[in-house]
Design an enzyme around this catalytic site. Structure first.
Site, short mmCIF file in Angstrom:
data_model
loop_
_atom_site.label_atom_id
_atom_site.label_comp_id
_atom_site.label_asym_id
_atom_site.label_seq_id
_atom_site.Cartn_x
_atom_site.Cartn_y
_atom_site.Cartn_z
N VAL A 1 101.60 76.65 13.32
CA VAL A 1 102.90 77.17 13.79
C VAL A 1 104.08 76.41 13.20
O VAL A 1 105.21 76.89 13.21
CB VAL A 1 103.03 77.17 15.34
CG1 VAL A 1 102.01 78.08 16.00
CG2 VAL A 1 102.97 75.76 15.92
N TYR B 1 108.42 63.55 23.48
CA TYR B 1 107.68 64.68 24.07
C TYR B 1 108.53 65.33 25.16
O TYR B 1 108.68 66.55 25.21
CB TYR B 1 106.33 64.21 24.63
CG TYR B 1 105.54 65.34 25.26
CD1 TYR B 1 105.03 66.37 24.48
CD2 TYR B 1 105.34 65.40 26.64
CE1 TYR B 1 104.33 67.43 25.06
CE2 TYR B 1 104.64 66.45 27.23
CZ TYR B 1 104.14 67.46 26.44
OH TYR B 1 103.45 68.51 27.00
P1 NDP Z 1 95.01 71.32 23.97
O1 NDP Z 1 95.12 70.18 23.02
O2 NDP Z 1 93.70 71.54 24.64
O3 NDP Z 1 95.43 72.68 23.26
C1 NDP Z 1 96.52 72.73 22.37
C2 NDP Z 1 96.45 74.02 21.55
O4 NDP Z 1 97.61 74.06 20.69
C3 NDP Z 1 95.22 74.07 20.67
O5 NDP Z 1 94.68 75.37 20.70
C4 NDP Z 1 95.77 73.77 19.28
O6 NDP Z 1 95.03 74.48 18.30
C5 NDP Z 1 97.19 74.34 19.38
N1 NDP Z 1 98.08 73.73 18.40
C6 NDP Z 1 98.51 72.44 18.37
N2 NDP Z 1 99.26 72.24 17.27
C7 NDP Z 1 99.28 73.41 16.59
C8 NDP Z 1 99.86 73.82 15.36
N3 NDP Z 1 100.60 72.99 14.61
N4 NDP Z 1 99.68 75.09 14.95
C9 NDP Z 1 98.93 75.94 15.68
N5 NDP Z 1 98.36 75.63 16.85
C10 NDP Z 1 98.53 74.36 17.29
O7 NDP Z 1 96.15 71.09 25.06
P2 NDP Z 1 96.69 71.98 26.27
O8 NDP Z 1 95.90 73.20 26.43
O9 NDP Z 1 96.84 71.08 27.41
O10 NDP Z 1 98.15 72.31 25.74
C11 NDP Z 1 98.70 73.61 25.69
C12 NDP Z 1 100.18 73.53 25.99
O11 NDP Z 1 100.37 73.08 27.33
C13 NDP Z 1 100.96 72.55 25.11
O12 NDP Z 1 102.19 73.15 24.77
C14 NDP Z 1 101.17 71.35 26.01
O13 NDP Z 1 102.31 70.62 25.66
C15 NDP Z 1 101.33 72.05 27.35
N6 NDP Z 1 101.11 71.23 28.52
C16 NDP Z 1 99.92 70.56 28.71
C17 NDP Z 1 99.73 69.80 29.85
C18 NDP Z 1 98.50 69.00 30.09
O14 NDP Z 1 98.51 68.08 30.95
N7 NDP Z 1 97.40 69.27 29.42
C19 NDP Z 1 100.78 69.73 30.89
C20 NDP Z 1 101.97 70.45 30.58
C21 NDP Z 1 102.12 71.19 29.45
P3 NDP Z 1 94.55 73.90 16.88
O15 NDP Z 1 94.37 72.42 17.03
O16 NDP Z 1 93.29 74.65 16.59
O17 NDP Z 1 95.65 74.28 15.96
C1 8X3 Z 2 101.93 67.19 29.83
C2 8X3 Z 2 102.11 66.54 31.14
O1 8X3 Z 2 103.04 64.51 32.35
O2 8X3 Z 2 101.79 64.10 30.30
O3 8X3 Z 2 103.04 67.96 29.47
O4 8X3 Z 2 103.98 65.01 30.21
S1 8X3 Z 2 102.77 64.98 30.97
#
Ligand code: NDP
Ligand code: 8X3
Length: 256
Positions: free
Chosen positions: A61, A153
């Protein structure tokens, strides 16, 4: 009614769980990510288990040209995107602002902010042309609060939070809904990525409490997407029961 749902970052965590959730309700899916094998495995699973019609698109992305190449060339039958889930994102590193790695900063800002914008710029005109659509931006509790060592972040997720509000204003007259999803602690690959593959350190993040799962967030997204057309949930802040805010948790050990 069957919907076409585009989910970025569907190779793990929240994105993958959300793909499964929409497949369960017989929707059509466009799933994206950089790890092609994972995308193909998920697509196979969804086709075999739910009979889902799935399109996989493998790209980064952060790369505007790749985004344009893949999403700008969608076949006619995939252009009617009803739901866009801007989920791809990450945190890299935890450090004070005077010690942060500027490459880590670039990765977070380029993925979480610029990547989300590149996707949105291609997909939203398709929604505008049809006068309907629903965008979910996966922000974070880090888009509501800031915490020590998380400046960049948190800044990137505050940007997502602002974009959700601003998109809702700009897209109001086009009948497009915008829902901001702000999770707290969700156990996915998130912490492994943040700590650059250090799984032991990643496990400490969730030690002593029951975190949310990707499926918990997927359920909330699916619920918001299933409400009547005139109802728009603007913003959802979701934490585990054991998390009061970005920094205060209750763990079995009694430590914060
Ligand atoms: P994961 O690491 O499990 O999933 C992240 C996903 O984003 C993967 O599918 C990865 O795919 C994709 N991704 C990352 N970078 C790129 C890139 N440059 N291009 C395309 N795809 C990309 O984490 P989460 O499921 O937890 O995260 C999903 C979202 O939720 C994020 O935006 C994160 O900031 C947000 N979030 C997460 C929280 C948590 O505690 N886990 C809390 C709050 C928000 P691939 O590596 O195959 O490209
Ligand atoms: C992911 C949750 O609390 O690590 O967005 O920022 S936290």
């Amino acid at each position: 009614m069957q919907k076409t749902v585009l989910i970025t970052g569907a190779t793990s965590g929240i994105g993958e769980a959300t793909a499964v959730k929409f497949a369960e309700s017989s929707d059509r899916l466009i799933i994206t990510g950089r790890r092609k094998e994972r995308l193909d495995e998920l697509a196979d699973h969804l086709r075999k288990t739910y009979g889902t019609e799935v399109l996989t698109l493998c790209f980064d992305v952060r790369n505007r040209h790749e985004v344009e190449e893949h999403l700008g060339a969608l076949a006619e039958e995939w252009k009617k995107i009803d739901i866009l889930i801007n989920n791809a994102g990450l945190a890299v590193g935890l450090s004070h602002i005077d010690e942060g790695d500027t490459d880590d900063w670039d990765r977070m800002i380029d993925t979480n902010v610029k990547g989300l914008l590149y996707i949105t710029r291609i997909v939203v005109p398709l929604m505008v042309a049809r006068g309907t659509g629903h965008i979910f931006n996966i922000a974070s509790i880090a888009g509501k609060e800031v915490y020590e060592n998380g400046a960049v972040y948190c800044a990137s997720k505050h940007a997502v939070d602002a974009l959700s509000k601003a998109m809702r204003i700009d897209l109001l007259k086009h009948g497009i809904k915008v829902t901001n999803i702000a999770p707290g602690m969700v156990e996915t690959e998130f912490s492994e990525v943040r700590f650059k593959g250090d799984t032991e350190r990643a496990a400490t993040v969730y030690a002593g409490l029951r975190p949310l799962t990707g499926d918990d967030i997927a359920g909330v997204i699916h619920y918001c997407a299933s409400l009547p057309d005139h109802v728009c949930i603007n913003d959802v802040l979701i934490t585990p029961k054991a998390q009061a805010n970005a920094t205060i948790t209750f763990r079995k050990t009694g430590q914060p």
